[in-house]
Each structure stands twice: as structure tokens, then as C-alpha cells.
Design a protein around this motif. Structure first.
Motif, PDB file in Angstrom:
ATOM      1  N   SER A 189       1.748  -2.046  -4.000  1.00 12.87           N
ATOM      2  CA  SER A 189       2.071  -1.160  -2.888  1.00 12.87           C
ATOM      3  C   SER A 189       0.800  -0.898  -2.082  1.00 12.87           C
ATOM      4  N   ASP A 190       0.945  -0.169  -0.965  1.00 12.87           N
ATOM      5  CA  ASP A 190      -0.087  -0.179   0.079  1.00 12.87           C
ATOM      6  C   ASP A 190      -0.683   1.194   0.374  1.00 12.87           C
ATOM      7  N   GLU A 191      -0.833   2.053  -0.627  1.00 12.64           N
ATOM      8  CA  GLU A 191      -1.297   3.412  -0.369  1.00 12.64           C
ATOM      9  C   GLU A 191      -2.642   3.465   0.348  1.00 12.64           C
ATOM     10  N   ASN A 192      -3.579   2.579  -0.032  1.00  5.20           N
ATOM     11  CA  ASN A 192      -4.924   2.595   0.554  1.00  5.20           C
ATOM     12  C   ASN A 192      -5.246   1.274   1.243  1.00  5.20           C
ATOM     13  N   VAL A 219      -2.544  -0.980  -4.627  1.00  6.33           N
ATOM     14  CA  VAL A 219      -2.126  -0.319  -5.862  1.00  6.33           C
ATOM     15  C   VAL A 219      -1.202  -1.247  -6.642  1.00  6.33           C
ATOM     16  N   ASN A 252       1.630  -1.382  -9.434  1.00  9.52           N
ATOM     17  CA  ASN A 252       2.636  -0.535 -10.077  1.00  9.52           C
ATOM     18  C   ASN A 252       3.440  -1.392 -11.047  1.00  9.52           C
ATOM     19  N   GLU A 291      -0.278   2.538 -13.071  1.00 13.99           N
ATOM     20  CA  GLU A 291      -0.710   2.677 -11.682  1.00 13.99           C
ATOM     21  C   GLU A 291      -2.210   2.426 -11.638  1.00 13.99           C
ATOM     22  N   THR A 340      -5.429   1.567  -9.051  1.00 15.32           N
ATOM     23  CA  THR A 340      -5.857   1.616  -7.653  1.00 15.32           C
ATOM     24  C   THR A 340      -7.129   0.803  -7.474  1.00 15.32           C
TER      25      THR A 340
END
Length: 246
Positions: free
Chosen positions: A216-219, A224, A226, A241, A243
């Protein structure tokens, strides 16, 4: 099913939860079409209680669903026309006799949505989920795993260009883990994660683990990792999780 509200969350790798001895021995020989496999998000409802869900269905028919109460459904999917049936087992720390109980869902696919009833234990509910095509329909490579990553407790993990996790020890559990990532389907954001634990303070946590996940693309893009994993004996699971660090 316990009244957990389904929402993507993760605990640190190796911060594992244990229960009974039931394992996820369900299997499926049916592949899932590229149109219907994917990462889904949306709502779940038990009675009048509404929450949110994140669901991964791989093209190899693997299923992982994770909740904000650190619950996990782990199993397989089968597709027949517009129908998508999920055949999973339930895992949650403190689940007691519910550990490994079967949870099934009879969902209908329509215009990038999956909706329909699910049942498990003595409860029933409904899912209404939307396929996240922008997140799922993109190429990933083993080089995307390369670098230093940290879990939610700040423990660092080093992963090389071949997707291999260097040996790391969690001081909270005593577990030393080695493992790797394998791409599931070329051109899509899904992968398998495997690792082996040794030296755990709780010797029952030693062994082989397997699971599935996505970036996923949080930062930033693919920032990230998952995943949800189940120990092969079926007596522990863990939510991951990681990062990426600069």
C-alpha cells in the motif's frame, strides 16, 4: 463471527497470537479471474453494527481478511459466474473455542463490487466491498522489497533484491526469523510471504509460517508491506505491517 469491525490493521511481525490446534486445511483448485481477484475495501454489518473491511483475493484463490480487532479470516475462494464464495477459518487472540471456526460468505460480483451474506459461529452479517483496481492492477517486482523496513514497534528488517528477509530477532518474543517473498501473479499487486521462526521463548511459536499480502501507499508508492500469515500447525497467526525507511 465475533462482533469485530473489519478494517485493515496490522501488528508487528512476530507479535503473534495463539489459539487452538485447528488449521486452515481448506484448499481450492479453481483460479479466480483477473477481473474478480483483487484488493477490496468497504463495509460489513452484523445486526445494526457497521464497520469496514479490507479483503485480498489472489488469482490463485487465496483469501486473507483482517480486522481492526486483530481478527483474521484465512482460506480460499471459488468463483462461479457472478458468484464468489469464501471458505475461511477465523483467528483471533483469545478466541477460545471459536479459534479456527469456519466462516463462509456467499457474495455476488457486480460492476467491481462484492456484496452478500456471510455466516460463522451463531452470527450472520453482510459485506459490501469495492474493488480497488488502482492499487491491485499494477506490476510489482522483488526489487520493490529491497531495503530497510520497520514494523510497528520500530524493529528493523533488511530485505534484499531477491525478496529474502535477513535473519532478525524480536526481543519481545525471542523469535529469530528468516523468510522471503514470492510474487503471485505477474502484473498484479499480490504476493506470498513465508518465514521460519526459531528460538522463541514460547516454543510453540517455532516453525513454518505462510501467508499473503500486498503493498500500500501510505508514504509513497509501495511504501508499506501488509500481510496476514498463519503458522502451518494452525495454532498461531500474525499480522504484518512493515514501513519502508528512507
Amino acid at each position: 463471527m465475533k462482533k469485530g469491525i473489519f478494517l485493515l490493521t496490522a501488528s508487528a511481525l512476530l507479535t503473534a497470537c495463539g489459539g487452538g490446534g485447528s488449521s486452515s486445511d481448506d484448499s481450492s483448485s479453481n483460479d479466480i479471474s483477473k477481473q474478480k481477484a483483487g484488493i477490496y475495501t468497504g463495509s460489513s454489518m452484523i445486526g445494526t453494527v457497521t464497520g469496514y473491511s479490507v479483503l485480498l483475493i489472489t488469482q490463485d484463490a487465496d483469501v486473507v481478511l483482517v480486522s481492526d480487532e486483530a481478527e483474521m479470516l484465512f482460506g480460499t475462494a471459488s468463483e462461479s459466474g457472478a458468484k464468489m464464495n469464501l471458505n475461511t477459518r477465523y483467528y483471533m487472540d483469545g478466541a477460545g473455542s471459536d479459534w479456527g471456526a469456519r466462516v463462509t460468505a456467499d457474495l455476488t460480483y457486480n460492476n467491481a463490487t462484492l456484496s452478500g451474506p456471510y455466516s460463522g459461529f451463531d452470527e450472520t452479517g453482510n459485506f459490501s466491498l469495492i474493488r480497488q483496481s488502482d492499487l491491485y492492477e499494477r506490476s510489482i517486482s522483488l526489487s520493490d522489497f529491497a531495503g530497510t523496513w520497520t514494523d510497528t514497534d520500530g524493529l528493523p528488517y533488511s530485505i534484499n533484491n531477491a525478496g529474502i528477509i535477513a535473519s532478525v530477532t524480536d526481543p519481545a518474543t525471542g523469535c529469530t526469523a528468516t523468510g522471503d517473498f514470492e510474487l503471485e501473479t505477474v502484473g498484479y499487486n499480490e504476493f506470498e510471504m513465508d518465514f521460519t521462526t526459531t528460538g522463541c521463548y514460547d516454543v510453540a511459536m517455532n516453525g513454518e509460517w505462510e501467508g499473503y499480502g500486498f503493498f500500500s501507499d501510505e508514504n509513497g508508492t509501495n511504501s508499506v508491506i501488509n500481510a496476514g500469515l498463519l503458522k502451518n500447525s494452525g495454532d498461531y497467526f500474525t499480522l504484518v505491517e512493515l514501513t519502508k525507511q528512507p
